[in-house]
Design a protein around this motif. Structure first.
Motif, PDB file in Angstrom:
ATOM      1  N   ARG A 254       6.801   2.055  -0.277  1.00  0.00           N
ATOM      2  CA  ARG A 254       5.682   2.655  -0.818  1.00  0.00           C
ATOM      3  C   ARG A 254       4.919   1.709  -1.527  1.00  0.00           C
ATOM      4  N   ASP A 255       5.574   1.229  -2.604  1.00  0.00           N
ATOM      5  CA  ASP A 255       5.065   0.449  -3.914  1.00  0.00           C
ATOM      6  C   ASP A 255       4.201  -0.769  -3.387  1.00  0.00           C
ATOM      7  N   VAL A 256       5.001  -1.469  -2.322  1.00  0.00           N
ATOM      8  CA  VAL A 256       4.080  -2.751  -1.989  1.00  0.00           C
ATOM      9  C   VAL A 256       3.146  -2.535  -0.766  1.00  0.00           C
ATOM     10  N   GLU A 257       3.082  -1.178  -0.271  1.00  0.00           N
ATOM     11  CA  GLU A 257       2.342  -1.015   0.772  1.00  0.00           C
ATOM     12  C   GLU A 257       2.700  -1.664   1.838  1.00  0.00           C
ATOM     13  N   ILE A 258       3.960  -1.449   2.275  1.00  0.00           N
ATOM     14  CA  ILE A 258       4.148  -2.218   3.552  1.00  0.00           C
ATOM     15  C   ILE A 258       4.835  -1.134   4.521  1.00  0.00           C
ATOM     16  N   SER A 259       4.282  -0.676   5.888  1.00  0.00           N
ATOM     17  CA  SER A 259       5.078   0.336   6.465  1.00  0.00           C
ATOM     18  C   SER A 259       5.984   0.077   7.532  1.00  0.00           C
ATOM     19  N   ARG A 260       6.580  -1.279   7.456  1.00  0.00           N
ATOM     20  CA  ARG A 260       7.726  -1.460   8.261  1.00  0.00           C
ATOM     21  C   ARG A 260       8.895  -1.875   7.528  1.00  0.00           C
ATOM     22  N   VAL A 261       9.843  -1.195   7.682  1.00  0.00           N
ATOM     23  CA  VAL A 261      11.203  -1.490   7.097  1.00  0.00           C
ATOM     24  C   VAL A 261      12.462  -1.865   8.220  1.00  0.00           C
ATOM     25  N   VAL A 262      13.166  -2.700   7.814  1.00  0.00           N
ATOM     26  CA  VAL A 262      14.337  -3.100   9.141  1.00  0.00           C
ATOM     27  C   VAL A 262      15.582  -3.006   8.086  1.00  0.00           C
ATOM     28  N   VAL A 263      16.628  -2.634   8.783  1.00  0.00           N
ATOM     29  CA  VAL A 263      17.922  -2.390   8.091  1.00  0.00           C
ATOM     30  C   VAL A 263      19.000  -3.037   8.813  1.00  0.00           C
ATOM     31  N   GLY A 264      19.647  -3.747   7.977  1.00  0.00           N
ATOM     32  CA  GLY A 264      20.680  -4.751   8.602  1.00  0.00           C
ATOM     33  C   GLY A 264      21.907  -4.917   7.980  1.00  0.00           C
ATOM     34  N   GLY A 265      23.149  -5.395   8.466  1.00  0.00           N
ATOM     35  CA  GLY A 265      24.364  -5.482   7.637  1.00  0.00           C
ATOM     36  C   GLY A 265      25.315  -4.433   8.201  1.00  0.00           C
ATOM     37  N   GLY A 266      26.642  -4.355   7.907  1.00  0.00           N
ATOM     38  CA  GLY A 266      27.543  -3.733   8.651  1.00  0.00           C
ATOM     39  C   GLY A 266      27.232  -1.985   8.230  1.00  0.00           C
ATOM     40  N   VAL A 267      26.665  -1.711   7.235  1.00  0.00           N
ATOM     41  CA  VAL A 267      26.689  -0.426   6.588  1.00  0.00           C
ATOM     42  C   VAL A 267      25.449   0.397   7.492  1.00  0.00           C
ATOM     43  N   ALA A 268      24.798  -0.605   7.778  1.00  0.00           N
ATOM     44  CA  ALA A 268      23.462  -0.090   8.888  1.00  0.00           C
ATOM     45  C   ALA A 268      23.979   0.601   9.803  1.00  0.00           C
ATOM     46  N   SER A 269      25.025   0.315  10.347  1.00  0.00           N
ATOM     47  CA  SER A 269      25.614   1.164  11.587  1.00  0.00           C
ATOM     48  C   SER A 269      25.847   2.659  11.117  1.00  0.00           C
ATOM     49  N   ASN A 270      25.955   3.010   9.988  1.00  0.00           N
ATOM     50  CA  ASN A 270      25.988   4.434   9.550  1.00  0.00           C
ATOM     51  C   ASN A 270      25.315   5.360  10.208  1.00  0.00           C
ATOM     52  N   GLY A 271      25.511   6.475  10.783  1.00  0.00           N
ATOM     53  CA  GLY A 271      24.892   7.457  11.402  1.00  0.00           C
ATOM     54  C   GLY A 271      23.880   8.179  10.425  1.00  0.00           C
ATOM     55  N   ARG A 272      24.672   8.377   9.140  1.00  0.00           N
ATOM     56  CA  ARG A 272      23.978   9.483   8.046  1.00  0.00           C
ATOM     57  C   ARG A 272      22.993   8.680   7.644  1.00  0.00           C
TER      58      ARG A 272
END
Ligand code: KG4
Ligand code: ZN
Length: 330
Positions: A254-272
């Motif tokens: 939000r602060d840098v006004e970018i509307s795309r976020v990617v999430v990677g790394g082992g913890v990114a498989s967490n469902g919650r």
């Protein structure tokens, strides 16, 4: 054009073959989890020795799986850091040997950039984007304007998020690695059973601290015992960890006004974690992209993807490229 990807940054030996940046012909990951289980975490010296044992056979297996001979490989992408230095050296030395014997270029790849770009194996996400790389070794928020064009916005001041999951699982004797086990047990638990702290959430930055959260959970158990509440306690811990990961990352976007976020790394498989990202991003019109679980944890396909990009841009590495243990992208 075929790129061979190699990743030996931690306790997984992995080879991938990627054709034309899109077609994944092989992505083999040989996990050492059973070896490290007894210690409740990765033992660097054991990991290095196992990479040496596995590396030749896995390379042959990847070629066989892809139905290719080694003459079809145009370039090699290999993790050059950050990671466990002994483990990284083994992949890099193997890549250098192949590069010399096959007379093909080598491209040193940053493991964190590879985690961030893993999404591009399955989705065409446009630059710029915010990347959260969250694993056993890293918890870092970056802004990427292109491959290699990035700014670190925040990172953990102590433990990585996955490390906190692993250390808690070790404390409770639940098994290793802790992340998936804690997620499983949390499914039957109440998220608000214990109000664990959200460290640094009120601070005006995008940094994290997971060591304090881990300690407060351990102190809670020492004081109150578990009393049949293991699922509730774990679920409350998972909620606190995911809450700060999601809020800090979305605040950065939000602060840098970018509307795309990617999430990677082992913890990114967490469902919650995925659920909370989707719930909280929708109201701001932010799109959040997750890789499939196989591309979240360590794998060589993501390394091949990054190497493919640099290869077509003519950005190859010198054969004397050295390993590095800290963040550095090209
Ligand atoms: O990316 P990765 O395979 O290796 C590193 O580069 O560290 O990540 C492994 C980490 C471990 O700490 C593991 O506990 C965590 O990812 N992890 C999870 C889950 N699956 C793996 N953490 C939370 N929930 C999960 N489902
Ligand atoms: Zn990793």
């Amino acid at each position: 054009m075929v790129i061979l990807g190699i990743d030996t940054s931690c306790d997984d030996t992995s080879f991938a073959l990627l054709r034309n940046g899109k077609e994944l012909l092989a992505n083999l990951v040989s996990s050492q989890i059973d070896l490290h289980k007894a210690f409740g975490g990765v033992v660097p010296e054991i990991a290095s020795r196992k990479h040496i044992e596995l590396i030749d056979g896995l390379y042959e297996e990847a070629l066989h799986h892809a139905g290719l001979s080694e003459k079809s490989i145009d370039a090699i992408g290999v993790t050059a850091g950050p990671g466990l230095i002994g483990s990284v050296i083994i992949g890099l030395c193997f890549a250098k040997g192949l590069s010399m014997s096959l007379n093909i270029p080598i491209i040193g790849v940053n493991h964190i950039e590879a985690h961030a770009m893993s999404i591009l194996l399955e989705n065409d996400v446009e630059f710029p984007f915010i990347a959260l790389v969250v694993s056993g070794g890293h918890t870092i928020i970056l802004r990427f304007d292109d491959f290699g064009v990035y700014k670190v916005l925040g990172s953990t001041r102590d433990d990585a998020a996955g490390e906190a999951f692993d250390k808690i699982a070790k404390f409770l004797d639940l098994g290793y690695p802790g992340g998936r086990i804690i997620e499983e047990l949390s499914r039957q638990g109440k998220r608000d059973f214990v109000a664990f702290p959200r460290p640094m959430s009120a601070d005006d930055n995008y940094d994290f601290s997971f060591s304090g959260l881990k300690t407060s959970m351990i102190n809670y158990i020492k004081k109150n015992g578990v009393n049949n509440n293991i699922n509730n306690i774990l679920s409350s811990f998972q909620e606190a960890a995911c809450d700060v990961l999601v809020n800090k990352t979305l605040n950065a976007a939000r602060d840098v006004e970018i509307s795309r976020v990617v999430v990677g790394g082992g913890v990114a498989s967490n469902g919650r974690l995925r659920e909370l990202f989707h719930e909280r991003s929708a109201r701001d019109g932010i799109d959040v992209f997750f890789s499939s679980p196989i591309f979240c944890t360590d794998n060589a396909a993501m390394v091949a993807k990054v190497a493919h990009h640099y290869f077509i841009k003519g950005k190859i590495s010198h054969i004397d490229i050295a390993v590095y243990s800290r963040m550095k992208i090209h």
